[in-house]
Design an enzyme around this catalytic site. Structure first.
Site, PDB file in Angstrom:
ATOM      1  N   SER A 175       0.854  -1.142   0.102  1.00 10.70           N
ATOM      2  CA  SER A 175       0.029   0.047   0.006  1.00 10.70           C
ATOM      3  C   SER A 175       0.674   1.259   0.161  1.00 10.70           C
ATOM      4  O   SER A 175       1.997   1.296   0.500  1.00 10.70           O
ATOM      5  CB  SER A 175      -0.908  -0.014   1.249  1.00 10.70           C
ATOM      6  OG  SER A 175      -1.474   1.276   1.653  1.00 10.70           O
TER       7      SER A 175
ATOM      8  N   TYR B  69      -1.712  -0.856  10.774  1.00 10.59           N
ATOM      9  CA  TYR B  69      -2.026  -1.688   9.562  1.00 10.59           C
ATOM     10  C   TYR B  69      -0.867  -1.034   8.462  1.00 10.59           C
ATOM     11  O   TYR B  69      -0.278  -1.984   7.991  1.00 10.59           O
ATOM     12  CB  TYR B  69      -3.226  -1.008   8.984  1.00 10.59           C
ATOM     13  CG  TYR B  69      -3.473  -1.071   7.406  1.00 10.59           C
ATOM     14  CD1 TYR B  69      -3.926  -2.195   6.804  1.00 10.59           C
ATOM     15  CD2 TYR B  69      -3.306   0.110   6.794  1.00 10.59           C
ATOM     16  CE1 TYR B  69      -3.975  -2.220   5.547  1.00 10.59           C
ATOM     17  CE2 TYR B  69      -3.388  -0.048   5.263  1.00 10.59           C
ATOM     18  CZ  TYR B  69      -3.537  -1.138   5.041  1.00 10.59           C
ATOM     19  OH  TYR B  69      -4.032  -1.039   3.430  1.00 10.59           O
TER      20      TYR B  69
ATOM     21  N   LYS C  57       2.258  -3.613   6.508  1.00 11.29           N
ATOM     22  CA  LYS C  57       2.638  -3.633   5.088  1.00 11.29           C
ATOM     23  C   LYS C  57       4.051  -3.260   4.791  1.00 11.29           C
ATOM     24  O   LYS C  57       4.562  -3.811   4.108  1.00 11.29           O
ATOM     25  CB  LYS C  57       1.773  -2.667   4.324  1.00 11.29           C
ATOM     26  CG  LYS C  57       0.372  -2.787   4.249  1.00 11.29           C
ATOM     27  CD  LYS C  57       0.125  -3.943   3.206  1.00 11.29           C
ATOM     28  CE  LYS C  57      -1.518  -4.236   3.538  1.00 11.29           C
ATOM     29  NZ  LYS C  57      -1.653  -5.458   2.834  1.00 11.29           N
TER      30      LYS C  57
HETATM   31  C1  UD1 Z   1      -6.554   4.638   3.822  1.00  9.94           C
HETATM   32  C2  UD1 Z   1      -5.378   4.066   3.943  1.00  9.94           C
HETATM   33  C3  UD1 Z   1      -4.695   3.246   3.127  1.00  9.94           C
HETATM   34  C4  UD1 Z   1      -5.597   2.136   2.742  1.00  9.94           C
HETATM   35  C5  UD1 Z   1      -6.920   3.028   2.284  1.00  9.94           C
HETATM   36  C6  UD1 Z   1      -8.030   1.898   2.044  1.00  9.94           C
HETATM   37  C7  UD1 Z   1      -3.598   5.460   5.401  1.00  9.94           C
HETATM   38  C8  UD1 Z   1      -2.840   6.803   5.427  1.00  9.94           C
HETATM   39  N1  UD1 Z   1      -4.145   5.208   4.201  1.00  9.94           N
HETATM   40  O1  UD1 Z   1      -6.592   5.504   2.766  1.00  9.94           O
HETATM   41  O2  UD1 Z   1      -3.565   2.298   3.389  1.00  9.94           O
HETATM   42  O3  UD1 Z   1      -5.140   1.524   1.469  1.00  9.94           O
HETATM   43  O4  UD1 Z   1      -7.283   3.363   3.571  1.00  9.94           O
HETATM   44  O5  UD1 Z   1      -8.248   0.973   3.022  1.00  9.94           O
HETATM   45  O6  UD1 Z   1      -3.728   4.791   6.635  1.00  9.94           O
HETATM   46  N2  UD1 Z   1     -13.328  10.693   3.415  1.00  9.94           N
HETATM   47  C9  UD1 Z   1     -14.283  11.771   3.743  1.00  9.94           C
HETATM   48  N3  UD1 Z   1     -15.418  11.232   4.223  1.00  9.94           N
HETATM   49  C10 UD1 Z   1     -15.727   9.888   4.609  1.00  9.94           C
HETATM   50  C11 UD1 Z   1     -14.419   9.015   4.267  1.00  9.94           C
HETATM   51  C12 UD1 Z   1     -13.301   9.382   3.738  1.00  9.94           C
HETATM   52  O7  UD1 Z   1     -14.241  12.678   3.425  1.00  9.94           O
HETATM   53  O8  UD1 Z   1     -16.574   9.596   5.207  1.00  9.94           O
HETATM   54  C13 UD1 Z   1     -12.140  11.274   2.628  1.00  9.94           C
HETATM   55  C14 UD1 Z   1     -10.565  10.854   3.488  1.00  9.94           C
HETATM   56  O9  UD1 Z   1     -10.593  12.280   4.426  1.00  9.94           O
HETATM   57  C15 UD1 Z   1      -9.734  10.853   2.326  1.00  9.94           C
HETATM   58  C16 UD1 Z   1     -10.216  10.183   1.225  1.00  9.94           C
HETATM   59  O10 UD1 Z   1     -11.940  10.401   1.494  1.00  9.94           O
HETATM   60  O11 UD1 Z   1      -9.266  12.105   1.945  1.00  9.94           O
HETATM   61  C17 UD1 Z   1     -10.310   8.965   1.137  1.00  9.94           C
HETATM   62  O12 UD1 Z   1     -10.415   7.984   2.292  1.00  9.94           O
HETATM   63  P1  UD1 Z   1     -10.219   6.573   2.583  1.00  9.94           P
HETATM   64  O13 UD1 Z   1     -11.208   6.039   1.499  1.00  9.94           O
HETATM   65  O14 UD1 Z   1     -10.576   6.280   3.883  1.00  9.94           O
HETATM   66  O15 UD1 Z   1      -9.036   6.452   2.246  1.00  9.94           O
HETATM   67  P2  UD1 Z   1      -7.418   6.769   2.851  1.00  9.94           P
HETATM   68  O16 UD1 Z   1      -7.598   7.497   4.270  1.00  9.94           O
HETATM   69  O17 UD1 Z   1      -6.784   7.698   1.746  1.00  9.94           O
END
Ligand code: UD1
Length: 344
Positions: free
Chosen positions: A124, A149, A153
């Site tokens: 990842s 997590y 990795k």
């Molecule tokens: C995280 C993990 C990554 C993992 C991925 C999928 C880290 C740094 N990253 O990525 O390793 O592979 O999850 O499991 O730990 N968001 C919202 N509202 C929500 C949910 C998300 O605004 O309800 C935004 C988050 O702030 C982010 C983006 O959407 O900017 C993506 O979030 P998410 O899907 O959780 O993935 P990451 O946090 O980027």
């Protein structure tokens, strides 16, 4: 000769099983079904016309895994099996260290027993930690991970790389995924989180389907073009095809090599919502809320190494990613559990 997919019934594993079967490989799936559903196996068969051989086996269970190697001729493995809920890993670190390291070590030991020399690992972008500038390139120092997590990795990359250093007939490819979304376009397989999910795309789909309240956008005041976080989103079928290329690359080589799999193009949360509304023709109710702890403002891949060496390039658009996520959600509102008898 077959390719073993540990965790092959999961989201990325199942799509990879389809891509590999379509590329002509014989697939064997070993999965504990702890976070996946047995219906996946039939659906892979429905899509490809060739149902994979399936073992209900935890990759950390040496006896169960040995049986798979004993009963089949395995030429290589793709290791997906593992836990992936970032937030849970902060609350239950030991569960993650045990749950992710054990299967990796066990697989490697049994591969050695059976003289299997090709290994692709589902890593990842989280290994780039919190201190690197973006876009991330494979030569950057990894570590400083934000969660247990992420550290698992990082550690598994290290374990597999050390094993490849010590055995010059072992070939390992480490694939560093960015933000994987989308589903197979037929809507038969897709992401089906069994537990509460915190990932953006399943939450957008559920909010659009009216199954949850409003989506909360985590933070609107970042130093980014529209104030929301930016990530490198890629289609799960592009990612799946990356595994086929990685496996071919591993053929007859030695050592461990890491590749970013991303598009190289960041999109903000608001851009994802807008693209989803356009592709699906539905509204996504949302509100801007506070920042989420631990979120980086933005990061994305430099995917040029994968393009140059693996000859892999993500080709599906953001519109396709959103369309296919929605198609999966619409056809399977309860995931793979839809249509099952209520056990009560
Ligand atoms: C995280 C993990 C990554 C993992 C991925 C999928 C880290 C740094 N990253 O990525 O390793 O592979 O999850 O499991 O730990 N968001 C919202 N509202 C929500 C949910 C998300 O605004 O309800 C935004 C988050 O702030 C982010 C983006 O959407 O900017 C993506 O979030 P998410 O899907 O959780 O993935 P990451 O946090 O980027």
């Amino acid at each position: 000769m077959s390719i073993l997919l540990t965790g092959g019934a999961g989201y990325i594993g199942s799509h990879t099983a389809v891509a590999m079967t379509e590329a002509g490989y014989d697939i064997i799936i070993a999965d504990s079904l702890q976070n996946s559903h047995p219906a996946v196996i039939d659906r892979i068969g429905e899509i490809t016309g060739r149902k994979p051989l399936f073992y209900k086996a935890d990759a950390g269970d040496a006896e169960a895994l040995r049986r798979v190697f004993e009963e089949n001729e395995i030429e290589g493995a793709v290791h997906f099996a593992g836990l992936k809920a970032v937030g849970e890993s902060l609350r239950r670190p030991l569960k993650y260290y045990r749950g992710n390291l054990n299967p990796a070590l066990t697989l490697l030991e049994i591969m050695r027993e059976y003289d299997v020399k090709k290994l692709v690992f589902s890593s990842s972008a989280t290994v780039y930690g919190e201190e690197n500038p973006y876009p991330y390139t494979e030569t950057m120092k990894t570590g400083s991970c934000a969660s247990p997590y992420g550290w698992t990795k990082f550690m598994i990359e290290q374990i597999f790389s050390d094993a490849a250093k010590a055995d010059d007939s072992l070939s390992v490819v480490l694939l560093r995924y960015f933000n994987v979304i989308g589903a197979h376009p037929g809507g038969l397989i897709g992401e089906d989180p069994q537990e509460i999910t915190y990932n953006l795309m399943p939450l957008i789909s559920r909010a659009a389907a009216g199954r949850t309240g409003k989506l909360t956008v985590f933070g609107g005041d970042y130093d980014t073009p529209d104030g929301t976080c930016r990530r490198d989103y890629l289609h799960v079928m592009d990612l799946a095809e990356g595994h086929v290329k990685a496996l071919r690359y591993a053929d007859g080589r030695s050592g461990a090599e890491a590749f970013n799999l991303g598009t190289g193009e960041p999109y903000s949360v608001l851009e994802i919502i807008a693209a989803f509304e356009k592709a699906a023709g539905v509204r996504v109710p949302y509100e801007i809320g506070p920042r989420r702890d631990g979120d980086l403002p933005e990061f994305w891949a430099d995917p040029s190494k994968a393009e140059r060496i693996l000859k892999w390039k993500a080709s599906r658009s953001l519109g396709e990613m959103c369309r296919d996520s929605w198609n999966w959600q619409r056809k399977n509102p309860d995931g793979y559990r839809g249509g099952e008898e209520d056990p009560e």
